[in-house]
Write a protein that holds these residues in place. Structure first.
Motif, PDB file in Angstrom:
ATOM      1  N   TRP A  14      24.107  22.197  35.234  1.00  0.00           N
ATOM      2  CA  TRP A  14      24.041  22.255  36.694  1.00  0.00           C
ATOM      3  C   TRP A  14      23.588  23.628  37.179  1.00  0.00           C
ATOM      4  O   TRP A  14      22.724  23.746  38.046  1.00  0.00           O
ATOM      5  N   LYS A  15      24.165  24.674  36.612  1.00  0.00           N
ATOM      6  CA  LYS A  15      23.816  26.015  37.051  1.00  0.00           C
ATOM      7  C   LYS A  15      22.355  26.357  36.756  1.00  0.00           C
ATOM      8  O   LYS A  15      21.736  27.115  37.498  1.00  0.00           O
ATOM      9  N   ASN A  16      21.821  25.817  35.676  1.00  0.00           N
ATOM     10  CA  ASN A  16      20.450  26.131  35.273  1.00  0.00           C
ATOM     11  C   ASN A  16      19.514  24.938  35.448  1.00  0.00           C
ATOM     12  O   ASN A  16      18.491  24.840  34.759  1.00  0.00           O
ATOM     13  N   ARG A  17      19.839  24.053  36.356  1.00  0.00           N
ATOM     14  CA  ARG A  17      19.084  22.813  36.534  1.00  0.00           C
ATOM     15  C   ARG A  17      17.604  23.039  36.824  1.00  0.00           C
ATOM     16  O   ARG A  17      16.774  22.240  36.436  1.00  0.00           O
ATOM     17  N   ASP A  18      17.275  24.128  37.461  1.00  0.00           N
ATOM     18  CA  ASP A  18      15.878  24.396  37.787  1.00  0.00           C
ATOM     19  C   ASP A  18      15.069  24.802  36.557  1.00  0.00           C
ATOM     20  O   ASP A  18      13.843  24.817  36.588  1.00  0.00           O
ATOM     21  N   ASN A  64      21.654   2.806  38.816  1.00  0.00           N
ATOM     22  CA  ASN A  64      21.081   2.147  37.644  1.00  0.00           C
ATOM     23  C   ASN A  64      19.860   2.905  37.134  1.00  0.00           C
ATOM     24  O   ASN A  64      19.564   2.881  35.956  1.00  0.00           O
ATOM     25  N   SER A  65      19.119   3.552  38.024  1.00  0.00           N
ATOM     26  CA  SER A  65      17.944   4.318  37.624  1.00  0.00           C
ATOM     27  C   SER A  65      18.321   5.499  36.744  1.00  0.00           C
ATOM     28  O   SER A  65      17.514   5.944  35.930  1.00  0.00           O
ATOM     29  N   PHE A  66      19.534   6.012  36.900  1.00  0.00           N
ATOM     30  CA  PHE A  66      19.971   7.147  36.100  1.00  0.00           C
ATOM     31  C   PHE A  66      20.133   6.780  34.628  1.00  0.00           C
ATOM     32  O   PHE A  66      20.259   7.649  33.779  1.00  0.00           O
ATOM     33  N   GLN A  67      20.139   5.490  34.320  1.00  0.00           N
ATOM     34  CA  GLN A  67      20.246   5.065  32.930  1.00  0.00           C
ATOM     35  C   GLN A  67      19.000   5.463  32.143  1.00  0.00           C
ATOM     36  O   GLN A  67      19.035   5.556  30.926  1.00  0.00           O
ATOM     37  N   HIS A  68      17.912   5.710  32.833  1.00  0.00           N
ATOM     38  CA  HIS A  68      16.675   6.160  32.195  1.00  0.00           C
ATOM     39  C   HIS A  68      16.718   7.690  32.128  1.00  0.00           C
ATOM     40  O   HIS A  68      16.726   8.361  33.152  1.00  0.00           O
ATOM     41  N   GLU A  76      16.034  14.108  38.222  1.00  0.00           N
ATOM     42  CA  GLU A  76      16.933  14.207  39.367  1.00  0.00           C
ATOM     43  C   GLU A  76      17.904  15.374  39.224  1.00  0.00           C
ATOM     44  O   GLU A  76      18.255  16.015  40.208  1.00  0.00           O
ATOM     45  N   LEU A  77      18.345  15.657  38.012  1.00  0.00           N
ATOM     46  CA  LEU A  77      19.190  16.837  37.794  1.00  0.00           C
ATOM     47  C   LEU A  77      18.414  18.093  38.161  1.00  0.00           C
ATOM     48  O   LEU A  77      18.932  18.981  38.842  1.00  0.00           O
ATOM     49  N   LYS A  78      17.179  18.149  37.717  1.00  0.00           N
ATOM     50  CA  LYS A  78      16.329  19.307  38.005  1.00  0.00           C
ATOM     51  C   LYS A  78      16.114  19.480  39.508  1.00  0.00           C
ATOM     52  O   LYS A  78      16.037  20.598  40.002  1.00  0.00           O
ATOM     53  N   ASN A  79      16.073  18.366  40.237  1.00  0.00           N
ATOM     54  CA  ASN A  79      15.890  18.407  41.690  1.00  0.00           C
ATOM     55  C   ASN A  79      17.193  18.690  42.440  1.00  0.00           C
ATOM     56  O   ASN A  79      17.194  18.734  43.667  1.00  0.00           O
ATOM     57  N   GLY A  80      18.295  18.839  41.712  1.00  0.00           N
ATOM     58  CA  GLY A  80      19.574  19.169  42.348  1.00  0.00           C
ATOM     59  C   GLY A  80      20.316  17.980  42.911  1.00  0.00           C
ATOM     60  O   GLY A  80      21.185  18.138  43.773  1.00  0.00           O
ATOM     61  N   ASN A  81      20.018  16.790  42.423  1.00  0.00           N
ATOM     62  CA  ASN A  81      20.669  15.577  42.899  1.00  0.00           C
ATOM     63  C   ASN A  81      22.112  15.535  42.370  1.00  0.00           C
ATOM     64  O   ASN A  81      22.343  15.355  41.174  1.00  0.00           O
ATOM     65  N   GLU A  82      23.070  15.694  43.263  1.00  0.00           N
ATOM     66  CA  GLU A  82      24.485  15.710  42.861  1.00  0.00           C
ATOM     67  C   GLU A  82      24.931  14.368  42.313  1.00  0.00           C
ATOM     68  O   GLU A  82      25.805  14.317  41.449  1.00  0.00           O
ATOM     69  N   HIS A  83      24.338  13.269  42.771  1.00  0.00           N
ATOM     70  CA  HIS A  83      24.686  11.946  42.245  1.00  0.00           C
ATOM     71  C   HIS A  83      24.282  11.830  40.778  1.00  0.00           C
ATOM     72  O   HIS A  83      24.993  11.229  39.978  1.00  0.00           O
ATOM     73  N   ALA A  84      23.154  12.431  40.423  1.00  0.00           N
ATOM     74  CA  ALA A  84      22.719  12.432  39.024  1.00  0.00           C
ATOM     75  C   ALA A  84      23.708  13.228  38.173  1.00  0.00           C
ATOM     76  O   ALA A  84      24.051  12.826  37.062  1.00  0.00           O
ATOM     77  N   TYR A  85      24.185  14.347  38.696  1.00  0.00           N
ATOM     78  CA  TYR A  85      25.151  15.176  37.977  1.00  0.00           C
ATOM     79  C   TYR A  85      26.464  14.410  37.777  1.00  0.00           C
ATOM     80  O   TYR A  85      27.024  14.397  36.683  1.00  0.00           O
ATOM     81  N   LYS A  86      26.906  13.743  38.817  1.00  0.00           N
ATOM     82  CA  LYS A  86      28.134  12.941  38.714  1.00  0.00           C
ATOM     83  C   LYS A  86      27.950  11.801  37.720  1.00  0.00           C
ATOM     84  O   LYS A  86      28.858  11.472  36.962  1.00  0.00           O
ATOM     85  N   TYR A  87      26.758  11.198  37.717  1.00  0.00           N
ATOM     86  CA  TYR A  87      26.463  10.126  36.762  1.00  0.00           C
ATOM     87  C   TYR A  87      26.515  10.678  35.337  1.00  0.00           C
ATOM     88  O   TYR A  87      27.102  10.059  34.452  1.00  0.00           O
ATOM     89  N   LEU A  88      25.902  11.830  35.125  1.00  0.00           N
ATOM     90  CA  LEU A  88      25.908  12.457  33.809  1.00  0.00           C
ATOM     91  C   LEU A  88      27.335  12.625  33.317  1.00  0.00           C
ATOM     92  O   LEU A  88      27.666  12.243  32.191  1.00  0.00           O
ATOM     93  N   TYR A  89      28.190  13.155  34.174  1.00  0.00           N
ATOM     94  CA  TYR A  89      29.576  13.391  33.786  1.00  0.00           C
ATOM     95  C   TYR A  89      30.324  12.070  33.566  1.00  0.00           C
ATOM     96  O   TYR A  89      31.001  11.892  32.553  1.00  0.00           O
ATOM     97  N   ALA A  90      30.164  11.134  34.485  1.00  0.00           N
ATOM     98  CA  ALA A  90      30.924   9.880  34.426  1.00  0.00           C
ATOM     99  C   ALA A  90      30.478   8.961  33.293  1.00  0.00           C
ATOM    100  O   ALA A  90      31.309   8.255  32.713  1.00  0.00           O
TER     101      ALA A  90
END
Length: 66
Positions: free
Chosen positions: A60-64, A3-7, A14-28
């Motif tokens: 994802w590749k340039n998340r940093d 739910n926090s990813f809605q913000h 979280e994407l910048k920190n490499g959080n894969e759950h954030a990436y999956k949320y972005l896609y989904a």
């Protein structure tokens, strides 16, 4: 946490920190809306999907560097 990813600020952080759950949320949860928007610009659904898929991979590749 999902739910926090809605913000957007938190999602980007979280994407910048490499959080894969954030990436999956972005896609989904954002993919279809973004494709719909790009289709409006290109008038071509397949092209819109290709563009969005490419952008999501680049995020994802340039998340940093976000």
């Amino acid at each position: 946490m999902v739910n926090s990813f809605q913000h957007d600020d938190f999602l980007i952080s979280e994407l910048k920190n490499g959080n894969e759950h954030a990436y999956k949320y972005l896609y989904a949860h954002k993919y279809k809306d973004i494709v719909h928007y790009i289709k409006g610009l290109t008038k071509d659904y397949d092209k819109a999907e290709d563009i969005v898929q490419g952008v999501i991979v680049k995020i994802w590749k340039n998340r940093d560097q976000i």
